[in-house]
Design an enzyme around this catalytic site. Structure first.
Site, PDB file in Angstrom:
ATOM      1  N   HIS B  47       0.860  -1.186  -0.020  1.00  0.00           N
ATOM      2  CA  HIS B  47      -0.099  -0.035   0.040  1.00  0.00           C
ATOM      3  C   HIS B  47       0.782   1.365   0.086  1.00  0.00           C
ATOM      4  O   HIS B  47       0.617   2.161  -0.845  1.00  0.00           O
ATOM      5  CB  HIS B  47      -0.845   0.067   1.111  1.00  0.00           C
ATOM      6  N   HIS B  93     -10.776   2.246  -1.169  1.00  0.00           N
ATOM      7  CA  HIS B  93     -11.430   1.837  -0.108  1.00  0.00           C
ATOM      8  C   HIS B  93     -11.628   0.644  -0.092  1.00  0.00           C
ATOM      9  O   HIS B  93     -13.097   0.356   0.703  1.00  0.00           O
ATOM     10  CB  HIS B  93     -11.883   2.932   0.921  1.00  0.00           C
TER      11      HIS B  93
END
Ligand SMILES: Nc1ncnc2c1ncn2[C@@H]1O[C@H](COP(=O)(O)OP(=O)(O)O)[C@@H](O)[C@H]1O
Ligand SMILES: [Mg+2]
Lengths: 80, 734, 220, 80
Positions: B47, B93
């Site tokens: 990430h 998300h």
């Protein structure tokens, strides 16, 4: 029968609503309040008479719908 | 501090490979303590470090005349003239939204807004690109309900209009939904803020909400493949507080109007760790933080928890010495937590103290510079054969076929979704009553300029052929911006894929990027920001490759724009672009024939550009009344949408010599637009088109209350509309 | 003519309200901070803007209604100062008691944003006189708690006294008797859920909101 | 001390949330549930030791802020 379900945020989960209430009470001069939390109460009217059976069913309802167990916990009370 | 022995198990739990751990040992010349290990692990997670994708992202065109800041900052910045800039980015998300749809989606919106206002921009528009599993899947309905409520709940409260997006359903997302949120903001060019901490001895301020134990390890979670157990593990998801976010925006805007801020960075994934490391690394300085000073929501938080917490609505800033009081005053006025928690140093090290002890002391540079950068093996996706239109049977009843198409999950009206979003707050959303358009139009406050915004990707094309699909998604955004009369300027993207350690998935990823990049170069349409979400995979089943693209363009003067409504009785419908009737990988093939195969329509970028430039010119010359592009479902669907939106019927006539009927109606050939024009403008437009080599033909006339097409279709528009509007609310309420 | 807009934490239509007032009066309104204890003395008309004051936590408008500035606002409204609340502003006005009733969660439980047709049910009020013979207007609605509730006797008296100024054509939220906007007995305090300030420019899709601002300004 | 305040809609005020819950439960097959109501619980952390005094203060807080007596009624419990 009646089932009363308290649903509240789990400890450690941010409760912006509770914070805002505490803040607003202190602005109004209620300095004795140090913190506030807000939760829900859901009251169900239920048929049947077997309390234990009802409690088990209500538990299922909480897991499936009434509480979001990722962030909320719940407490069940069954009344006549 | 209690000494925790770092075992191989602990290393593995932190998502670090033995090789990666060895690099840490080499750099430190000793074993890290647990805090240090935690910091390395989040900085080197997929990430934060983009370890599987970095080398491929480097291929993108990222510069251009109008680019002020490309990828690398919190968001991209483009120049729209007159000293105005537009700052925007899209972000995923996905995993949090699958676990807790309301809060997952809400905090996604909050996070992307912070990326934009941290750069000095007031957010002026939100968009979202959503992919859900099959409507029949038992989880889908509650996921749709929660995600939509969460997006609205956050954006509406903060008071930024949510102006558009896209929503698809496909079984490929049953175990991994996608929630991609985009934010667009406006700043004056001399008021853009960056994240590089500069100078030595400058105070570091923490502002916003208190730090709690939210989402610790969230960043690592977002990089780890799901298995069926992850629902059981129930990791703590973050809860958003849009009220705090609104106060944070206003407070930041107020302080940004002064010269008090040297650098600013929101705390996103990996919170205090990544924000402080990134600021220090970019500025080439060291950083010293006293963790006792961090505002804490709970007693006895450990350094590890504080550094890894993902509590929302927090910012880190480097303040000009002497301006500390000003900063305190502004944040206190807005009733936000504010604390001076450290200083910049010249040591190049990140030093953290807690209760009188040094709990972390590591060099900053390796956290960023030595982050793994993998060249993962990738296999190209095998090409699919082309499907011949002649091999697809014609429907026996075109009326029924059209109704089935407009009522299918991927084409039916999204009203149920967008009516839950405040689209008109800030009073700059243009043409607010119309939300089925190709691109949203948002005025720059107090001017006659507007930005046009769209998000697009067609995953079924990307799955069939990543390279062509990659070209197509960029081209579709460019086309959608063109449809409203905007000059397309730049894009952001959110690349959602499966497990990059699988060569076939990595092949999809590389193919899509290369296709996207080719389109960016052909249109001079650079990538200025973006996000990668990998490991969208459950039990070894990956999502379809989904590189969502968010396009932004400029309408220089709001006297010259178009939408898909505005066709009047008597107007002529002109089709721009060539129609071969391409049905491979089309929505028609999937919905009507139950087939998901065949090569997707090829995208000829030169033709796209030529046709699009022609259409934009006509809009600027005010020669068209309404415009729509042909995308999912082909010409007939686009024409039907135009008629519904314009509230007038339409009679279509298939030109002689055109392709087979089902391909004519539903083929998804690219680079096509529909124009509604005054009857007396038809000939001049057709002859200009001819002289420029742009294919253009007259295919229908507006009027009445029916949709008719040759001897195939004869339906009341009201009936089509009822079918189109019914699917989603019926589904959600069933 | 001097107007004012009150700004609460998380008001978010304050700028829109200011734009509308400036457009109609030619003069920028005072922006009054919720922590101030008094309204500026020269104010002729006050708008309480929409938004999510205090995040709408506890109840929409509840905390804003207890802000320091509201004491003075209530006093001045009692002396006849015109005060209008839109959306969250309407919720705040009911929470202060300046207007009767309460705004509950929409019947459909969802936030609803759409252009909404309204019927002017009292064209002679201080907030509608400029509409002339116009009977129907379109303003955007955008709210989650717009379901107007009051007991029957309150509703009857609102109706009988001509204090229901706007009704919905096609009720978006379950409001009693389709009520969209009401005023107090004196006619100076007015609240409505729809957003007239988002309908003042052709690019909003219509300019029906201007009449409302013109009406009240002309009445002063 | 802790004050626990239950806030619910007054009888006669339609409760759309409660209705929706009852409906969803019956859709999920919980036919024994005939009706549902949803309310709020607010929990306050308070200093002091005099329960009666606390109760009087909390009553004031309810009237002033925590409940909207146009539509809601409340019930206070004080715990140690
Ligand atoms: N999740 C969403 N949020 C807001 N608007 C949406 C969403 N999904 C779809 N829309 C809107 O619905 C319309 C149709 O979407 P889509 O079919 O994806 O358009 P296009 O084919 O032009 O890309 C667009 O105006 C889009 O903005
Ligand atoms: Mg389109």
């Amino acid at each position: 029968m009646k089932a009363i379900i308290h649903v509240g945020l789990k400890p450690g989960v941010l409760d912006p609503q509770g914070r805002a209430i505490a803040r607003s009470l202190s602005d109004l001069g209620y300095d004795e309040v140090s913190d506030a939390r807000q939760g829900k109460v859901i009251e169900l009217d239920m048929s049947g008479t077997d309390k234990d059976a009802a409690e088990a069913r209500v538990k299922e309802m909480c897991e499936k719908l009434l509480a979001n167990t990722v962030i909320e916990s719940y407490r069940i009370t069954i009344e006549d | 501090m209690q000494a925790v022995e770092i075992t191989p198990e602990i290393v593995a739990e932190h998502g670090l490979t033995p090789d990666e751990y060895q690099i840490i040992l080499d750099r430190l010349g000793r074993a890290p303590n647990l805090n240090e290990l935690g910091i390395f692990s989040v900085m080197w997670s997929e990430h934060c470090s983009y370890k599987s994708s970095r080398r491929h992202l480097g291929k993108f065109l990222t510069t251009g005349d109008k680019v002020i800041q490309g990828p690398g900052e919190n968001a991209g910045v483009i120049d729209i003239g007159d000293g105005d800039t537009i700052i925007f980015k899209m972000e995923s998300h996905n995993h949090p939204s699958f676990i807790e749809p309301y809060q997952g989606a809400a905090t996604g919106v909050g996070g992307i807004m912070r990326d934009v206002f941290t750069m000095g921009a007031r957010p002026i528009a939100l968009m979202n690109a959503l992919r859900f599993g099959s409507p029949d899947h038992p989880k889908t309905k509650s996921l749709v309900d929660g995600v939509v409520a969460g997006i609205g709940g956050y954006g509406n409260c903060v008071g930024v209009p949510t102006v558009g997006g896209e929503t698809n359903f496909h079984p490929g997302y049953n175990g991994n939904i996608l929630v991609n949120a985009m934010c667009v903001g406006h700043a004056r060019a001399d008021k853009v803020f960056y994240s590089a901490a500069k100078g030595v001895g400058n105070p570091i301020f923490y502002v916003g909400s208190k730090t709690g134990k939210d989402g610790i390890h969230g960043a690592t979670m977002a990089s780890a493949e799901f298995d069926d157990q992850s629902e059981e593990k129930r990791p703590t998801v973050q809860v958003g507080d849009p009220f705090k976010e609104k106060l944070l925006i206003e407070a930041c805007m107020e302080l940004m109007a002064t010269d008090a801020i040297i650098a600013i960075q929101d705390m996103g994934a990996a919170g205090l760790t990544s924000s402080s490391v990134e600021m220090a690394d970019k500025g080439g300085v060291g950083i010293e933080l006293d963790l006792d000073l961090v505002p804490q929501r709970e007693p006895n938080m450990t350094p590890y928890e504080m550094m890894l917490s993902e509590s929302q609505e927090r910012m880190l800033m480097v303040i000009q010495p002497g301006k500390e009081q000003l900063a305190f005053d502004v944040f206190e006025k807005w009733e936000l937590d504010v604390a001076k928690i450290g200083v910049t140093t010249d040591t190049g090290r990140m030093v953290l103290s807690h209760k009188g002890e040094i709990v972390c002391d590591i060099p900053v540079a390796p956290l960023a510079d030595d982050a793994p950068n993998y060249d993962r093996p990738h296999e190209p996706t095998p090409k699919r054969p082309q499907i011949m239109t002649a091999d697809i049977a014609e429907p026996s009843d075109y009326n029924a076929t059209l109704l089935k198409m407009v009522g299918c999950p991927d084409l039916a009206s999204r009203r149920w979704i967008w009516e839950q979003y405040d689209r008109t707050v800030m009073a700059d959303t243009v043409d607010n009553s119309q939300s089925g358009g190709d691109a949203a139009i948002v005025r720059i406050h107090g001017t006659q300029k507007a930005v046009a915004i769209t998000t697009d990707v067609t995953p079924r094309y990307c799955y069939a052929d990543p390279y062509e699909g990659g070209k197509q998604c960029v081209a579709e955004t460019w086309r959608n911006l063109t449809c409203v009369g905007a000059d397309p300027i730049a894009i952001t993207d959110c690349l959602n894929f499966g497990n990059p350690e699988r060569p076939d998935i990595m092949g999809q990823f590389v193919g899509c990027i290369e296709g996207m990049n080719e389109a960016c170069r052909a249109f001079d349409y650079p990538v200025v920001s973006g996000n990668v979400s990998l490991y969208n995979e459950t039990n070894g089943v990956a999502i379809p490759p989904t590189p969502a693209v968010g396009g932004v363009g400029l309408i220089p003067d709001l006297n010259y724009f178009a939408t898909l409504s505005g066709a009047k009785d008597g107007d002529t419908l002109i089709l721009i672009g060539k129609t071969d009737g391409w049905l491979g990988s089309s929505l028609y093939l999937r919905e009507i024939e139950n087939r998901e195969d065949g090569a997707p329509p090829p995208v000829d970028l030169q033709v796209e550009k030529q046709n699009g430039d022609f259409v934009r010119r006509l809009i600027r010359d005010r020669r068209v009344n309404a415009v729509h592009d042909c995308s999912d479902g082909g010409m007939l669907i686009a024409a039907t949408e135009m008629a519904m939106s314009s509230r007038t019927g339409l009679m279509l006539t298939k030109p002689e010599g055109s392709c087979l009927t089902n391909g004519w109606y539903f083929g998804e050939d690219q680079a096509r637009y529909l124009l509604a024009v005054d009857a007396n403008s038809v000939n001049p437009i057709l002859s200009t088109a001819k002289s420029m080599g742009v294919p253009a033909i007259e295919i229908g006339t507006f009027g009445g209350s029916q949709l008719k097409a040759d001897n195939h279709i004869d339906l009341d528009l009201s009936k089509i509309r009822a079918t189109y509007e019914a699917w989603l609310p019926t589904y959600m309420e069933s | 003519m001097q107007t004012a807009v009150i700004v609460f934490p998380a008001s978010n239509c304050d700028r829109d309200a200011a734009m509308a007032l400036e457009k109609v009066t030619g003069r920028a309104p005072h922006m009054v901070w919720h922590r101030d204890s008094e309204l500026p003395s020269d104010v002729d008309f006050v708008v309480i803007p929409g938004g999510f004051s205090y995040g709408d936590y506890l109840r929409s408008g509840a905390m804003a209604a207890r802000s320091p500035i509201v004491k003075d606002l209530v006093k001045r409204a009692g002396q006849g100062l015109p005060v209008a609340g839109f959306c969250n502003g309407f919720q705040i006005l009911t929470e202060t008691g300046l207007l009767p009733g309460a705004l509950m969660r929409n019947k459909g439980l969802k936030f609803v944003c759409r252009p909404q047709e309204l019927k002017i049910t009292n064209g002679n009020s201080r907030y509608t006189s400029a509409y002339g013979t116009t009977q129907n207007v379109v303003f955007p609605v955008a709210h989650h708690d717009g379901n107007y509730y009051a007991d029957d006797s309150t509703l009857d008296s609102l109706e009988n006294e001509g204090r229901i100024i706007f009704k919905y054509e096609g009720n978006p939220n379950g409001s009693a008797r389709d009520i969209a906007g009401i005023c107090n007995a004196e006619g100076n305090v007015f609240g409505m859920m729809p957003h007239p300030e988002r309908a003042i420019d052709p690019q909003h899709g219509g300019t029906d909101g201007l009449g409302l601002f013109k009406s009240i300004i002309e009445s002063i």
